[in-house]
Design a protein around this motif. Structure first.
Motif, PDB file in Angstrom:
ATOM      1  N   PRO A 124      -2.453  23.912   8.746  1.00  8.80           N
ATOM      2  CA  PRO A 124      -1.029  24.001   9.100  1.00  8.80           C
ATOM      3  C   PRO A 124      -0.351  22.640   9.067  1.00  8.80           C
ATOM      4  N   ALA A 125       0.969  22.655   8.869  1.00  6.79           N
ATOM      5  CA  ALA A 125       1.731  21.412   8.770  1.00  6.79           C
ATOM      6  C   ALA A 125       1.581  20.555  10.021  1.00  6.79           C
ATOM      7  N   GLU A 126       1.504  21.199  11.185  1.00  2.00           N
ATOM      8  CA  GLU A 126       1.350  20.452  12.441  1.00  2.00           C
ATOM      9  C   GLU A 126       0.077  19.607  12.415  1.00  2.00           C
ATOM     10  N   THR A 127      -1.024  20.214  11.981  1.00  2.00           N
ATOM     11  CA  THR A 127      -2.299  19.502  11.921  1.00  2.00           C
ATOM     12  C   THR A 127      -2.295  18.465  10.802  1.00  2.00           C
ATOM     13  N   TYR A 128      -1.723  18.828   9.663  1.00  2.00           N
ATOM     14  CA  TYR A 128      -1.629  17.901   8.534  1.00  2.00           C
ATOM     15  C   TYR A 128      -0.894  16.634   8.969  1.00  2.00           C
ATOM     16  N   ALA A 129       0.232  16.806   9.674  1.00  2.00           N
ATOM     17  CA  ALA A 129       1.028  15.660  10.118  1.00  2.00           C
ATOM     18  C   ALA A 129       0.249  14.797  11.103  1.00  2.00           C
ATOM     19  N   ARG A 130      -0.496  15.430  11.981  1.00  2.00           N
ATOM     20  CA  ARG A 130      -1.285  14.675  12.952  1.00  2.00           C
ATOM     21  C   ARG A 130      -2.350  13.835  12.260  1.00  2.00           C
ATOM     22  N   LEU A 131      -3.026  14.424  11.281  1.00  2.00           N
ATOM     23  CA  LEU A 131      -4.040  13.699  10.530  1.00  2.00           C
ATOM     24  C   LEU A 131      -3.412  12.559   9.727  1.00  2.00           C
ATOM     25  N   LEU A 132      -2.258  12.821   9.134  1.00  2.00           N
ATOM     26  CA  LEU A 132      -1.580  11.802   8.347  1.00  2.00           C
ATOM     27  C   LEU A 132      -1.111  10.648   9.223  1.00  2.00           C
ATOM     28  N   ARG A 133      -0.666  10.945  10.428  1.00  2.00           N
ATOM     29  CA  ARG A 133      -0.237   9.876  11.341  1.00  2.00           C
ATOM     30  C   ARG A 133      -1.397   8.929  11.630  1.00  2.00           C
ATOM     31  N   ASP A 134      -2.592   9.475  11.807  1.00  2.00           N
ATOM     32  CA  ASP A 134      -3.765   8.635  12.062  1.00  2.00           C
ATOM     33  C   ASP A 134      -4.068   7.738  10.856  1.00  2.00           C
ATOM     34  N   VAL A 135      -3.906   8.303   9.661  1.00  2.00           N
ATOM     35  CA  VAL A 135      -4.154   7.527   8.440  1.00  2.00           C
ATOM     36  C   VAL A 135      -3.119   6.416   8.298  1.00  2.00           C
ATOM     37  N   PHE A 168      -3.957  10.973   0.008  1.00  2.00           N
ATOM     38  CA  PHE A 168      -4.385  11.641   1.240  1.00  2.00           C
ATOM     39  C   PHE A 168      -4.427  13.135   0.984  1.00  2.00           C
ATOM     40  N   PHE A 169      -5.590  13.734   1.267  1.00  2.00           N
ATOM     41  CA  PHE A 169      -5.767  15.166   1.063  1.00  2.00           C
ATOM     42  C   PHE A 169      -6.217  15.805   2.356  1.00  2.00           C
ATOM     43  N   ALA A 170      -5.630  16.936   2.690  1.00  2.00           N
ATOM     44  CA  ALA A 170      -6.064  17.707   3.850  1.00  2.00           C
ATOM     45  C   ALA A 170      -6.245  19.151   3.407  1.00  2.00           C
ATOM     46  N   GLY A 171      -7.460  19.648   3.502  1.00  2.00           N
ATOM     47  CA  GLY A 171      -7.719  21.006   3.056  1.00  2.00           C
ATOM     48  C   GLY A 171      -9.187  21.347   3.153  1.00  2.00           C
ATOM     49  N   LEU A 231       8.031  19.702   3.937  1.00  2.00           N
ATOM     50  CA  LEU A 231       9.283  19.712   4.703  1.00  2.00           C
ATOM     51  C   LEU A 231       9.031  19.423   6.175  1.00  2.00           C
ATOM     52  N   ASP A 232       7.994  20.034   6.723  1.00  2.00           N
ATOM     53  CA  ASP A 232       7.664  19.810   8.134  1.00  2.00           C
ATOM     54  C   ASP A 232       6.980  18.471   8.348  1.00  2.00           C
ATOM     55  N   VAL A 233       6.068  18.133   7.440  1.00  2.00           N
ATOM     56  CA  VAL A 233       5.282  16.907   7.603  1.00  2.00           C
ATOM     57  C   VAL A 233       6.158  15.666   7.520  1.00  2.00           C
ATOM     58  N   ALA A 234       7.021  15.596   6.515  1.00  2.00           N
ATOM     59  CA  ALA A 234       7.855  14.403   6.332  1.00  2.00           C
ATOM     60  C   ALA A 234       8.763  14.175   7.534  1.00  2.00           C
ATOM     61  N   ALA A 235       9.355  15.260   8.049  1.00  2.00           N
ATOM     62  CA  ALA A 235      10.240  15.128   9.209  1.00  2.00           C
ATOM     63  C   ALA A 235       9.469  14.679  10.437  1.00  2.00           C
ATOM     64  N   ASP A 236       8.283  15.225  10.619  1.00  2.00           N
ATOM     65  CA  ASP A 236       7.437  14.841  11.766  1.00  2.00           C
ATOM     66  C   ASP A 236       7.092  13.355  11.717  1.00  2.00           C
ATOM     67  N   ILE A 237       6.641  12.892  10.551  1.00  2.00           N
ATOM     68  CA  ILE A 237       6.239  11.489  10.409  1.00  2.00           C
ATOM     69  C   ILE A 237       7.429  10.560  10.610  1.00  2.00           C
ATOM     70  N   LYS A 288       0.852  -1.184   0.000  1.00  2.00           N
ATOM     71  CA  LYS A 288       0.000   0.000   0.000  1.00  2.00           C
ATOM     72  C   LYS A 288       0.891   1.239   0.000  1.00  2.00           C
ATOM     73  N   LEU A 289       0.556   2.202  -0.881  1.00  2.00           N
ATOM     74  CA  LEU A 289       1.316   3.435  -1.003  1.00  2.00           C
ATOM     75  C   LEU A 289       0.398   4.609  -0.718  1.00  2.00           C
ATOM     76  N   ILE A 290       0.849   5.533   0.117  1.00  2.00           N
ATOM     77  CA  ILE A 290       0.088   6.755   0.390  1.00  2.00           C
ATOM     78  C   ILE A 290       0.757   7.921  -0.325  1.00  2.00           C
ATOM     79  N   ALA A 291      -0.008   8.614  -1.145  1.00  2.00           N
ATOM     80  CA  ALA A 291       0.469   9.798  -1.852  1.00  2.00           C
ATOM     81  C   ALA A 291      -0.156  11.027  -1.208  1.00  2.00           C
ATOM     82  N   CYS A 292       0.651  11.867  -0.585  1.00  2.00           N
ATOM     83  CA  CYS A 292       0.150  13.059   0.096  1.00  2.00           C
ATOM     84  C   CYS A 292      -0.083  14.178  -0.911  1.00  2.00           C
TER      85      CYS A 292
END
Length: 322
Positions: free
Chosen positions: A69-80, A38-41, A98-104, A2-6
């Motif tokens: 914001p990247a902080e929220t995007y990363a949190r949502l992506l972590r759940d996914v 995965f889309f956040a917006g 840049l922020d999301v990839a490092a966070d994950i 499975k591949l996730i494309a942000c």
């Protein structure tokens, strides 16, 4: 696998690199694999109308903010990621990415490779080609899955936009994560491009740090006039005050796709390539043969840019009878 494309969007506009990320994931998928976009917006409808090449779309949406914001995007992506258990997550190289990839990567412990230009798959093994030192070195890396790859804009063609079946769309309410986040969006400050809209220009002459000084830009400006082109600059040129912000090309400037892009003294940092690598014809002039701009240029010259501009200008004048 499975591949996730942000993917990303601002208001009702889907960013072009989102379609590139989906195309990258699709190119890696084999029989039995699943590509999840995965889309956040704010505009779930725009996402549903664009990401038909994916097997599934997960939309985390809000009605109260034009930008997540990247902080929220990363949190949502972590759940996914926790729910989908992917082997690979593709994140676009963007201000948000840049922020999301490092966070994950930090929270999952998965390897992260940034500035990815190319991805090769052999069964369950991946090899990527990534930029280092501002693009002057290309590194070949073996990837241990699961992993996160941050993909350079322009490295893959855009996926053809098309609707995805509603049965393959899952919607998540992003409002709780947005409300509880520490980062709050106050406003979006978008420049007024009414006078200078480089995105509609068919020809652009862009000057980089190699132009030397503000006075020398007049030579490039005269050449642009003869070519019927707009003059533009890379970030160092704009930061120095040699050209106005409205004429900046790149991640923090305008993203352009002209028929002709003539780059004079532009080194080609990833941030700049993001804004122009989809031009139909790219001609680069730089004395450094290892300048990253040559990785995307269709034609290149390592001569002195002032000699080239002077000779080309003379020929154009002679051809027009001036």
């Amino acid at each position: 696998m499975k591949l996730i494309a942000c993917t990303e969007g601002l208001s009702s506009k889907i960013e072009a690199f989102s379609l590139e990320t989906i195309a990258a994931a699709r190119s890696l998928a084999q029989a039995g694999d699943e590509v999840v976009a995965f889309f956040a917006g704010r505009d779930a409808q725009a996402a549903s109308a664009s990401f038909g090449l994916a097997d599934q779309l997960i939309s985390a949406c809000t009605a109260t903010s034009d930008l997540i914001p990247a902080e929220t995007y990363a949190r949502l992506l972590r759940d996914v990621i926790a729910a989908e258990s992917p082997s690979l997550v593709l994140v676009p190289y963007s201000a948000n990415g840049l922020d999301v990839a490092a966070d994950i990567a930090a929270r999952t412990g998965w390897p992260l490779i940034s500035y990815v230009n190319e991805i090769k798959r052999d069964g369950e093994n991946l090899t990527v080609i990534a930029q280092m030192y501002g693009g002057k070195i290309l590194a070949e890396c073996a990837v241990q899955l699961p992993a996160i790859l941050m993909v350079n804009p322009g490295a893959f063609p855009e996926a053809t936009p098309g609707p995805i079946d509603t049965a393959r769309v899952r919607t998540i309410d992003a409002e709780p994560a947005l409300t509880s986040g520490k980062v709050k969006m106050v406003a979006i400050d978008v420049p007024d491009y009414a006078d200078v809209d480089l995105t509609t220009a068919e020809r652009i002459v862009c000057v980089g740090r190699g132009i030397g000084d503000e006075a020398s830009i007049d030579l490039a400006r005269d050449l642009a006039t003869m070519l019927g082109a707009e003059i533009a600059g890379s970030r160092p040129v704009v930061d120095n005050g040699w050209l106005p912000k409205l004429r900046q090309v790149g991640k923090s400037g305008q993203k352009v796709k002209p028929k002709l892009y003539l780059a004079l003294g532009v080194s080609g940092a990833p941030e700049h390539l993001e804004g122009m690598s989809q031009a139909d014809l790219i001609i680069a002039v730089n004395t450094d043969p290892k300048a990253p701009i040559f990785n995307v240029a269709h034609y290149g010259a390592t001569c002195d840019l002032f000699d080239l501009v002077a000779n080309l200008s003379d020929r154009l004048r002679a051809g027009s009878g001036r």
